[in-house]
Design a protein around this motif. Structure first.
Motif, PDB file in Angstrom:
ATOM      1  N   LEU A  19       0.841  -1.204   0.000  1.00 39.87           N
ATOM      2  CA  LEU A  19       0.000   0.000   0.000  1.00 39.87           C
ATOM      3  C   LEU A  19       0.874   1.252   0.000  1.00 39.87           C
ATOM      4  CD1 LEU A  19      -2.730   1.453   0.259  1.00 39.87           C
ATOM      5  CD2 LEU A  19      -2.555   1.117   2.746  1.00 39.87           C
ATOM      6  N   LEU A  20       1.923   1.237   0.806  1.00 41.00           N
ATOM      7  CA  LEU A  20       2.851   2.364   0.835  1.00 41.00           C
ATOM      8  C   LEU A  20       3.464   2.598  -0.538  1.00 41.00           C
ATOM      9  CD1 LEU A  20       4.626   4.520   2.130  1.00 41.00           C
ATOM     10  CD2 LEU A  20       6.100   2.682   3.017  1.00 41.00           C
ATOM     11  N   ARG A  21       3.821   1.530  -1.209  1.00 39.54           N
ATOM     12  CA  ARG A  21       4.391   1.644  -2.554  1.00 39.54           C
ATOM     13  C   ARG A  21       3.390   2.279  -3.516  1.00 39.54           C
ATOM     14  NH1 ARG A  21       9.546   0.816  -4.572  1.00 39.54           N
ATOM     15  NH2 ARG A  21       9.759  -0.902  -3.105  1.00 39.54           N
ATOM     16  N   LEU A  22       2.119   1.903  -3.427  1.00 40.37           N
ATOM     17  CA  LEU A  22       1.104   2.506  -4.291  1.00 40.37           C
ATOM     18  C   LEU A  22       1.004   4.006  -4.060  1.00 40.37           C
ATOM     19  CD1 LEU A  22      -1.731  -0.183  -4.041  1.00 40.37           C
ATOM     20  CD2 LEU A  22      -0.335   0.315  -6.046  1.00 40.37           C
ATOM     21  N   GLY A  27       3.036   9.526  -6.377  1.00 43.13           N
ATOM     22  CA  GLY A  27       3.612  10.841  -6.170  1.00 43.13           C
ATOM     23  C   GLY A  27       3.313  11.484  -4.832  1.00 43.13           C
ATOM     24  N   HIS A  28       2.773  10.724  -3.879  1.00 49.01           N
ATOM     25  CA  HIS A  28       2.406  11.293  -2.591  1.00 49.01           C
ATOM     26  C   HIS A  28       3.562  11.187  -1.589  1.00 49.01           C
ATOM     27  CE1 HIS A  28      -1.561  11.555  -4.234  1.00 49.01           C
ATOM     28  NE2 HIS A  28      -1.656  10.246  -4.376  1.00 49.01           N
ATOM     29  N   ASP A  29       3.613  12.143  -0.680  1.00 50.72           N
ATOM     30  CA  ASP A  29       4.609  12.170   0.386  1.00 50.72           C
ATOM     31  C   ASP A  29       4.005  11.469   1.603  1.00 50.72           C
ATOM     32  OD1 ASP A  29       6.814  12.791   1.974  1.00 50.72           O
ATOM     33  OD2 ASP A  29       5.977  14.718   2.572  1.00 50.72           O
ATOM     34  N   VAL A  30       4.600  10.353   2.007  1.00 48.10           N
ATOM     35  CA  VAL A  30       3.995   9.514   3.034  1.00 48.10           C
ATOM     36  C   VAL A  30       4.890   9.455   4.274  1.00 48.10           C
ATOM     37  CG1 VAL A  30       3.012   7.256   3.581  1.00 48.10           C
ATOM     38  CG2 VAL A  30       2.953   8.098   1.218  1.00 48.10           C
ATOM     39  N   THR A  31       4.297   9.742   5.416  1.00 45.98           N
ATOM     40  CA  THR A  31       4.948   9.541   6.703  1.00 45.98           C
ATOM     41  C   THR A  31       4.300   8.343   7.379  1.00 45.98           C
ATOM     42  OG1 THR A  31       5.441  11.893   6.993  1.00 45.98           O
ATOM     43  CG2 THR A  31       5.412  10.531   8.981  1.00 45.98           C
ATOM     44  N   VAL A  32       5.104   7.347   7.689  1.00 48.46           N
ATOM     45  CA  VAL A  32       4.588   6.134   8.302  1.00 48.46           C
ATOM     46  C   VAL A  32       4.723   6.241   9.817  1.00 48.46           C
ATOM     47  CG1 VAL A  32       4.779   3.618   8.458  1.00 48.46           C
ATOM     48  CG2 VAL A  32       5.250   4.783   6.277  1.00 48.46           C
ATOM     49  N   ILE A  33       3.637   5.940  10.526  1.00 51.27           N
ATOM     50  CA  ILE A  33       3.665   5.885  11.989  1.00 51.27           C
ATOM     51  C   ILE A  33       3.237   4.478  12.409  1.00 51.27           C
ATOM     52  CG2 ILE A  33       2.876   6.892  14.153  1.00 51.27           C
ATOM     53  CD1 ILE A  33       2.107   9.402  12.693  1.00 51.27           C
ATOM     54  N   PRO A  34       4.185   3.611  12.704  1.00 52.00           N
ATOM     55  CA  PRO A  34       3.815   2.274  13.165  1.00 52.00           C
ATOM     56  C   PRO A  34       3.566   2.274  14.675  1.00 52.00           C
ATOM     57  CG  PRO A  34       6.185   2.426  12.936  1.00 52.00           C
ATOM     58  CD  PRO A  34       5.640   3.785  12.580  1.00 52.00           C
ATOM     59  N   THR A  35       2.654   1.443  15.132  1.00 53.45           N
ATOM     60  CA  THR A  35       2.538   1.257  16.570  1.00 53.45           C
ATOM     61  C   THR A  35       3.730   0.425  17.049  1.00 53.45           C
ATOM     62  OG1 THR A  35       1.269  -0.790  16.366  1.00 53.45           O
ATOM     63  CG2 THR A  35       0.023   1.289  16.419  1.00 53.45           C
ATOM     64  N   GLU A  36       3.974   0.465  18.339  1.00 51.33           N
ATOM     65  CA  GLU A  36       5.083  -0.326  18.884  1.00 51.33           C
ATOM     66  C   GLU A  36       4.893  -1.800  18.571  1.00 51.33           C
ATOM     67  OE1 GLU A  36       8.608  -1.245  20.555  1.00 51.33           O
ATOM     68  OE2 GLU A  36       7.831   0.795  20.269  1.00 51.33           O
ATOM     69  N   ALA A  37       3.652  -2.283  18.711  1.00 49.26           N
ATOM     70  CA  ALA A  37       3.385  -3.697  18.440  1.00 49.26           C
ATOM     71  C   ALA A  37       3.643  -4.053  16.985  1.00 49.26           C
ATOM     72  CB  ALA A  37       1.945  -4.038  18.824  1.00 49.26           C
ATOM     73  N   SER A  38       3.337  -3.133  16.060  1.00 50.12           N
ATOM     74  CA  SER A  38       3.497  -3.459  14.637  1.00 50.12           C
ATOM     75  C   SER A  38       4.953  -3.652  14.246  1.00 50.12           C
ATOM     76  CB  SER A  38       2.864  -2.361  13.777  1.00 50.12           C
ATOM     77  OG  SER A  38       3.694  -1.215  13.701  1.00 50.12           O
ATOM     78  N   THR A  39       5.876  -3.029  15.003  1.00 53.06           N
ATOM     79  CA  THR A  39       7.298  -3.176  14.658  1.00 53.06           C
ATOM     80  C   THR A  39       7.807  -4.582  14.934  1.00 53.06           C
ATOM     81  OG1 THR A  39       8.002  -2.356  16.830  1.00 53.06           O
ATOM     82  CG2 THR A  39       7.745  -0.738  15.069  1.00 53.06           C
ATOM     83  N   ARG A  40       7.031  -5.384  15.634  1.00 49.65           N
ATOM     84  CA  ARG A  40       7.388  -6.801  15.792  1.00 49.65           C
ATOM     85  C   ARG A  40       7.110  -7.589  14.510  1.00 49.65           C
ATOM     86  NH1 ARG A  40       7.906  -9.044  21.046  1.00 49.65           N
ATOM     87  NH2 ARG A  40       7.922  -7.463  22.688  1.00 49.65           N
ATOM     88  N   PHE A  41       6.288  -7.024  13.648  1.00 49.55           N
ATOM     89  CA  PHE A  41       5.973  -7.680  12.372  1.00 49.55           C
ATOM     90  C   PHE A  41       6.794  -7.086  11.225  1.00 49.55           C
ATOM     91  CE2 PHE A  41       2.148  -8.121  14.982  1.00 49.55           C
ATOM     92  CZ  PHE A  41       1.924  -9.493  14.903  1.00 49.55           C
ATOM     93  N   VAL A  42       6.875  -5.750  11.168  1.00 47.47           N
ATOM     94  CA  VAL A  42       7.663  -5.063  10.132  1.00 47.47           C
ATOM     95  C   VAL A  42       8.446  -3.950  10.826  1.00 47.47           C
ATOM     96  CG1 VAL A  42       7.627  -3.785   7.968  1.00 47.47           C
ATOM     97  CG2 VAL A  42       5.877  -5.529   8.401  1.00 47.47           C
ATOM     98  N   GLY A  43       9.761  -3.951  10.633  1.00 46.98           N
ATOM     99  CA  GLY A  43      10.609  -2.990  11.324  1.00 46.98           C
ATOM    100  C   GLY A  43      10.580  -1.603  10.709  1.00 46.98           C
ATOM    101  N   THR A  44      11.032  -0.623  11.497  1.00 51.48           N
ATOM    102  CA  THR A  44      11.026   0.770  11.036  1.00 51.48           C
ATOM    103  C   THR A  44      11.937   0.981   9.831  1.00 51.48           C
ATOM    104  OG1 THR A  44      12.732   1.321  12.664  1.00 51.48           O
ATOM    105  CG2 THR A  44      10.437   1.667  13.314  1.00 51.48           C
ATOM    106  N   ALA A  45      12.995   0.194   9.719  1.00 58.55           N
ATOM    107  CA  ALA A  45      13.899   0.354   8.576  1.00 58.55           C
ATOM    108  C   ALA A  45      13.166   0.139   7.255  1.00 58.55           C
ATOM    109  CB  ALA A  45      15.073  -0.612   8.694  1.00 58.55           C
ATOM    110  N   THR A  46      12.244  -0.816   7.249  1.00 61.13           N
ATOM    111  CA  THR A  46      11.468  -1.068   6.026  1.00 61.13           C
ATOM    112  C   THR A  46      10.633   0.154   5.664  1.00 61.13           C
ATOM    113  OG1 THR A  46      11.355  -3.443   6.457  1.00 61.13           O
ATOM    114  CG2 THR A  46       9.678  -2.525   4.989  1.00 61.13           C
TER     115      THR A  46
END
Length: 412
Positions: A19-22, A27-46
């Motif tokens: 979805l982020l790639r789409l 052409g949109h500027d996207v800031t991702v805010i993951p919850t702490e729990a979500s970083t156990r599934f996908v890390g902030t580096a991604t």
């Protein structure tokens, strides 16, 4: 456009990378805010690598920028995916324990939630009440998709496909009232490909269908928000992601699957190329070619008319009220009549609501990437033409189906 993409702590978080790639490719500027729990599934580096922006979930990072206020104020759109039961509850009750929930409270623009959780969680009274609160306050909450969940569970609760969320988000920003998508909450059964009728263990009677049109219809229905059941006969293309797939081979197998699936469907689209006949007898062993025996004579018998049976089942059931049935006709003209004349007769004979007509031949439609069809209506509407790629034709068909469903009486 400035988008805040909130990522909840569910296993479906991995899908949000697509979805982020789409968003970024549009052409949109996207800031991702993951919850702490979500970083156990996908890390902030991604998220940083894919968005090109720094990522944090703490209100204490870059305090001088006042991010817990600024991000919500500046965002043209906030999307939360997956929106877990926990996140929906926090948003509905106005909690502000991390950067994402703060941002939701500060958001001035449209907010879209894409839920994902187990079926029991989604159907729980508390979750339903939270969803209603959010919708009442003006937030858009998509219906989750149905299908295989974590483990062996299956049912409503899957994260909608990234393309579905993307299109809903774009519609919401454009101020359109169809942000929930025209087929949201609907179940659509689609047959695709060509049936094969066995002669012996190695031979069969078949046809030239590749399944491309049926698969394109499944994608278009999925992207319109529907839960899609694909009854897949022989296909030369893979089934799309995000749909339920049931494999069939013969016309009799397709009949059984279609009648069962149709019982719980709002729309049935029979786009498969179904064999009209099958061998009366099927040899248990390979039929041999021998000089000392006569050539075999193959006796054929009629296969059942699945489309007509679906109409009869619908008309004979109270639960079938409002169901829309769409047939396909692969026709060739002859000295007795042209393609549309045969198709009109078939429409009246079958009793389906819409009939999509192809003019077929050895170099037309089957296996091709483009198509040209005419959509006939039993209600007497003017024939509608659609042409282009099979994707474009499928989108036109799904738009017509959506229109018919929104009429007071689709079969009037």
């Amino acid at each position: 456009m400035r988008i805040v993409l909130g990522v909840g702590g569910g296993i479906a978080a991995y899908k949000v990378a697509s979805l982020l790639r789409l968003f970024t490719e549009a052409g949109h500027d996207v800031t991702v805010i993951p919850t702490e729990a979500s970083t156990r599934f996908v890390g902030t580096a991604t998220w940083e690598a894919l968005s090109g922006n720094p990522v944090s979930n703490s209100v204490f990072d870059d305090v001088h920028l006042v991010n817990h206020v600024r991000l919500g104020h500046e965002a043209d759109l906030v999307v939360v995916a997956p929106a877990t039961a926990d996140l929906l509850a926090k948003a509905a009750t106005g909690q502000a324990g991390d950067l994402l929930t703060n941002t939701l409270l500060m958001a001035h623009g449209p907010v879209l939630f894409a839920p994902a959780m187990h079926t029991e969680m989604w159907q729980h009274a508390a979750t339903r009440a939270n969803v209603e609160i959010l919708r009442t306050r003006g937030a858009a909450v998509l219906e989750p998709a149905s299908g295989r969940l974590t483990g062996a569970d299956s049912g409503p609760g899957r994260l909608p496909e990234p393309q579905v969320i993307f299109e809903a988000a774009m519609a919401l920003v454009q101020g359109r009232s169809d942000y929930q998508l025209p087929l949201a909450g609907r179940t659509v059964t689609i047959s695709a490909g060509g049936t094969r009728e066995p002669l012996d263990p190695v031979r069969f009677l078949g046809n030239r269908s590749s399944g491309k049109q049926g698969v394109a219809l499944a994608v278009a229905a999925r992207n319109a928000g529907a839960t899609v059941r694909l009854l897949a006969a022989h296909m030369e293309v893979p089934a799309p992601a995000g749909v339920e797939v049931q494999r069939v081979e013969t016309a009799l197998e397709l009949r059984e699957a279609a009648l069962a699936a149709a019982a719980g469907s709002d729309v049935v689209i029979m786009s498969a190329a179904v064999a009209d006949f099958r061998p009366a007898e099927v040899s248990d062993t390979k039929i041999k070619k021998r000089d000392d025996t006569a050539d075999p004579v193959i006796t054929l018998v009629r296969n059942p008319d699945i489309l007509q049976e679906l109409v009869e089942q619908r008309n004979g059931s109270r639960s079938g009220a409002g169901q829309l049935i769409v047939g396909f006709a692969a026709e060739t003209g002859d000295s007795q009549g042209d393609v549309l004349a045969y198709a009109e007769a078939k429409l009246q004979r079958k009793g389906c609501d819409l009939l999509v007509v192809n003019h077929v031949g050895t170099d037309k439609v089957f296996g091709q990437d483009s198509n040209a069809v005419v959509i006939l209506s039993r209600a007497g509407s003017e024939p509608q033409e659609a042409s282009g790629t099979k994707t474009e034709v499928s989108e036109a068909i799904i738009r017509r189906i959506s229109f018919e469903l929104n009429r007071v009486s689709p079969r009037a």
